[in-house]
Design an enzyme around this catalytic site. Structure first.
Site, PDB file in Angstrom:
ATOM      1  N   ASN A 141       0.813  -1.220   0.000  1.00  0.00           N
ATOM      2  CA  ASN A 141       0.000   0.000   0.000  1.00  0.00           C
ATOM      3  C   ASN A 141       0.849   1.273   0.000  1.00  0.00           C
ATOM      4  OD1 ASN A 141       0.923   0.371   2.639  1.00  0.00           O
ATOM      5  ND2 ASN A 141      -0.974  -0.302   3.606  1.00  0.00           N
ATOM      6  N   ASP A 160       2.454   2.058   8.324  1.00  0.00           N
ATOM      7  CA  ASP A 160       1.020   1.841   8.154  1.00  0.00           C
ATOM      8  C   ASP A 160       0.412   1.157   9.375  1.00  0.00           C
ATOM      9  OD1 ASP A 160       1.934  -0.819   7.833  1.00  0.00           O
ATOM     10  OD2 ASP A 160       1.923  -0.650   5.651  1.00  0.00           O
ATOM     11  N   ASP A 347      -6.873  18.552  17.417  1.00  0.00           N
ATOM     12  CA  ASP A 347      -5.801  19.449  16.980  1.00  0.00           C
ATOM     13  C   ASP A 347      -6.270  20.906  16.994  1.00  0.00           C
ATOM     14  OD1 ASP A 347      -3.145  19.728  15.616  1.00  0.00           O
ATOM     15  OD2 ASP A 347      -4.403  20.536  14.016  1.00  0.00           O
ATOM     16  N   GLU A 376      -5.584  20.265  21.996  1.00  0.00           N
ATOM     17  CA  GLU A 376      -4.260  20.875  21.847  1.00  0.00           C
ATOM     18  C   GLU A 376      -4.396  22.395  21.947  1.00  0.00           C
ATOM     19  OE1 GLU A 376      -0.629  21.291  18.624  1.00  0.00           O
ATOM     20  OE2 GLU A 376      -2.722  21.535  18.038  1.00  0.00           O
TER      21      GLU A 376
END
Length: 632
Positions: A141, A160, A347, A376
């Site tokens: 992938n 991954d 985030d 955050e």
């Protein structure tokens, strides 16, 4: 825009073009019965889909509340009432345009009964992994849309989900109890950090599939490891499919992009504007996060912070658009229910709309009471953490955010730990500054629910090249025994150091790697020393009630001993930590700490097994550290 004008002229007209009805996207792709919030938004996307008449075939317990058409006729939002009596099954929507019609099926699944949504707390230690840089479990992938891996560059390296699954035993043996992965949703293009999402409902194919992600969570849970998902609501990536066909002019903060797209269309240019052209009038955020809590800040500066784009390449989402707001909230709930993640790290928390984020927290908690979210907020002062955390005494509008990040403690520790401790007024340094930082906890409603860390994917590694091993041991010991929820960054346990290692590959995660730091045999003596120290502390911490449940009592480092001494106390159990901030051996009189030592006569170091008498002054090696379980 021509498309918008056409739509406005047709939507109230009886004339419908005899064209085939097609639906390219339906989001969420399915939903669940028995949710506490009965409202469900289903977004349909397809050419001129809004010109359709939409009906729902009879489905017991489900009714259509509202059908909403936006400026762009390619979007249609259908709001349903899915009552608690609605059973799992398949409902059918019919879209009709003149003589043409299309039936679109939508599945209502039973609630997911897998373990999960457990939340995380001070009992846990989070292990932060950058998926692209941890391990490549499936080389098949690696390549997508012509973007190949280049392990020497800043793009994709090939790590991954399969690589993480392959090393869950390593993570478990290390002793952490949860993993937090940098974003795993689709990021089209070559960026490796994951914070420019192109599809909120799709795992990045270079990391794996949605099913692989869900199976990873299951496997982690079977090994006693929780999973925290990274999300971003402030912005999306410049390659998100919305960019190619904007739902409405207020979908993004500032209609800069919509205006530029309109200009192109009027001139016959079918391409899309270049993202990030500040000279074209785009306003980016100031990043002055203090303005939100500053009682003296003008509204204009608060607006620029929230409405300015985070960067030229990250279109800023307008959460005040009610359709987008509902879309994002449902996306979080969908991932929790689908994959059974245990927490979310959000985030750029201060950059999104405050009221929306408050509502998001409220809805998540209502659906999953044990769930936890950490936001955050990159502030260099603890006062900000006190303002953002829920039940704040200095913020009139409750954020409902349970966990905040303690950047102040991080920066202070990184800056001061190599200095010799000094408490002389006007020149405080070293461990005293760390102590001083914690004295400001009176500003924080719940200090046990702050995230503490030495480093992460955005800031320099805690260890720099050539740093002494004592720095590592003092830093890790402090992180794992102070108040709050500890977070470790992948590779910290083997003392990955220096700016080049900030987002470096974990050694051994690729078949071609010369060394495999996942095994004792593949680690250097220094790496093994650091790994063993960390693992012993982590595995001990799991069963230490004073550390995971107890109160923090700390003593002012003085100029005579230059040591920072603190205790974690739970009932009649005590853990005493001594950090020597001096380059010389120091003798510490235990009488000063009688309040926490009580009738204990010795302490056993949890890492080395050394027994230390507490009935006489204790000699602490230069820059040494003791983590002592007290006994009689």
């Amino acid at each position: 825009m021509k498309r918008i004008l056409l739509f406005l002229s047709l939507v109230f007209s009886c004339h419908l073009a005899a064209v085939a009805v097609e639906i390219e996207r339906m989001e969420p792709p399915f939903w669940y019965s028995g949710m506490k919030n009965h409202e469900l938004q289903v977004m349909f996307y397809g050419e001129d889909i809004a010109l359709s008449q939409v009906t729902l075939e009879d489905y017991e317990g489900v009714t259509v509340k509202e059908v909403c058409r936006l400026e762009n006729p390619n979007y249609l939002f259908v709001y349903l009432d899915v009552s608690g009596e609605a059973s799992p099954g398949v409902m059918e929507f019919r879209f009709s345009q003149g003589k043409n019609s299309l039936v679109k099926q939508f599945e209502l699944r039973p609630r997911n009964t897998d373990a999960g949504a457990m939340g995380f707390s001070k009992k846990d230690v989070l292990y932060l992994i950058m998926p692209d840089r941890f391990a490549n479990g499936n080389p098949d992938n690696d390549v997508l849309d012509g973007y190949e891996i280049d392990r020497q560059g800043g793009g994709r390296h090939g790590g991954d989900i399969k690589g993480i699954v392959d090393h869950l035993d390593y993570i478990r043996d290390l002793g952490v109890t949860a993993v937090w992965l940098n974003p795993v949703q689709f990021n089209k293009g070559g960026n490796s950090h994951g914070y420019a999402i192109s599809d909120f409902y799709l795992i990045d194919p270079r990391l794996g599939t949605n099913e692989e992600y869900r199976e990873m969570v299951r496997t982690a849970h079977s090994k006693g490891i929780k999973v925290v998902m990274d999300m971003i609501f402030n912005h999306c990536g410049s390659s998100h499919w919305w960019i190619w066909d904007i739902p409405s002019s207020d979908w993004f903060n500032q209609n800069w992009y919509a205006e530029k797209l309109s200009e192109r269309q009027r001139s016959g240019d079918t391409g899309r504007p270049r993202i990030g052209r500040r000279d074209d009038g785009l306003v980016t955020t100031t990043h002055y996060k203090w303005t939100l809590m500053d009682p003296h800040a003008p509204q204009s500066e608060k607006d620029i912070l929230v409405e300015g784009w985070f960067s030229g390449g990250m279109p800023d989402l307008n959460q005040r658009n009610r359709h987008l707001a509902r879309y994002l909230i449902q996306n979080s709930i969908w991932w929790i229910e689908y994959s059974r993640i245990d927490g979310i790290r959000m985030d750029t928390y201060p950059y999104a709309d405050y009221g929306f984020m408050e509502e998001w927290c409220r809805e998540i908690e209502a659906e999953y009471p044990d769930f936890n979210i950490v936001g955050e907020g990159w502030y260099p002062r603890n006062s900000a953490a006190g303002w953002w955390q829920r039940d704040s005494r200095v913020n009139d509008a409750d954020s409902r955010l349970k966990t905040v990040m303690d950047f102040d403690l991080t920066f202070t520790t990184k800056r001061e730990i190599l200095k010799e401790s000094n408490t002389k007024e006007g020149s405080e340094a070293g461990l005293f500054k760390i102590y001083e930082c914690l004295t400001q906890d009176f500003l924080i409603p719940d200090p046990d629910n702050v995230l503490v860390f030495l480093d992460n994917h955005d800031i320099a590694r805690f260890m720099d090249e050539g740093d002494p091993v004592w720095k590592f041991k003092q830093g890790v010991a402090f992180l794992l025994t102070t108040r709050g929820i500890p977070q470790m960054y992948y590779g910290t346990e083997i003392a990955m150091a220096g700016p080049r290692s900030l987002r470096a590959d974990f050694p051994g995660g690729w078949k071609e790697d010369k060394a495999d730091a996942f095994t004792p045999e593949g680690r250097t003596p220094l790496q093994n020393e650091c790994w063993d120290f960390t693992s012993r502390l982590l595995n001990w911490r799991k069963t230490s009630l004073p550390v995971t449940e107890g109160k923090l009592v700390h003593y002012t480092p003085d100029n005579e001993t230059r040591c920072y001494v603190y205790a974690r106390v739970y009932g009649d159990q005590t853990v005493l930590v001594i950090l020597n901030g001096s380059d010389d051996e120091r003798t510490v009189d235990m009488d000063r700490f009688s309040e926490v030592i009580r009738d204990s006569t010795y302490g056993k170091d949890v890492v080395t097994g050394e027994t230390v008498s507490l009935t006489a002054p204790v000699k602490v090696p230069a820059r040494g550290v003791y983590v002592l379980e007290l006994g009689k």
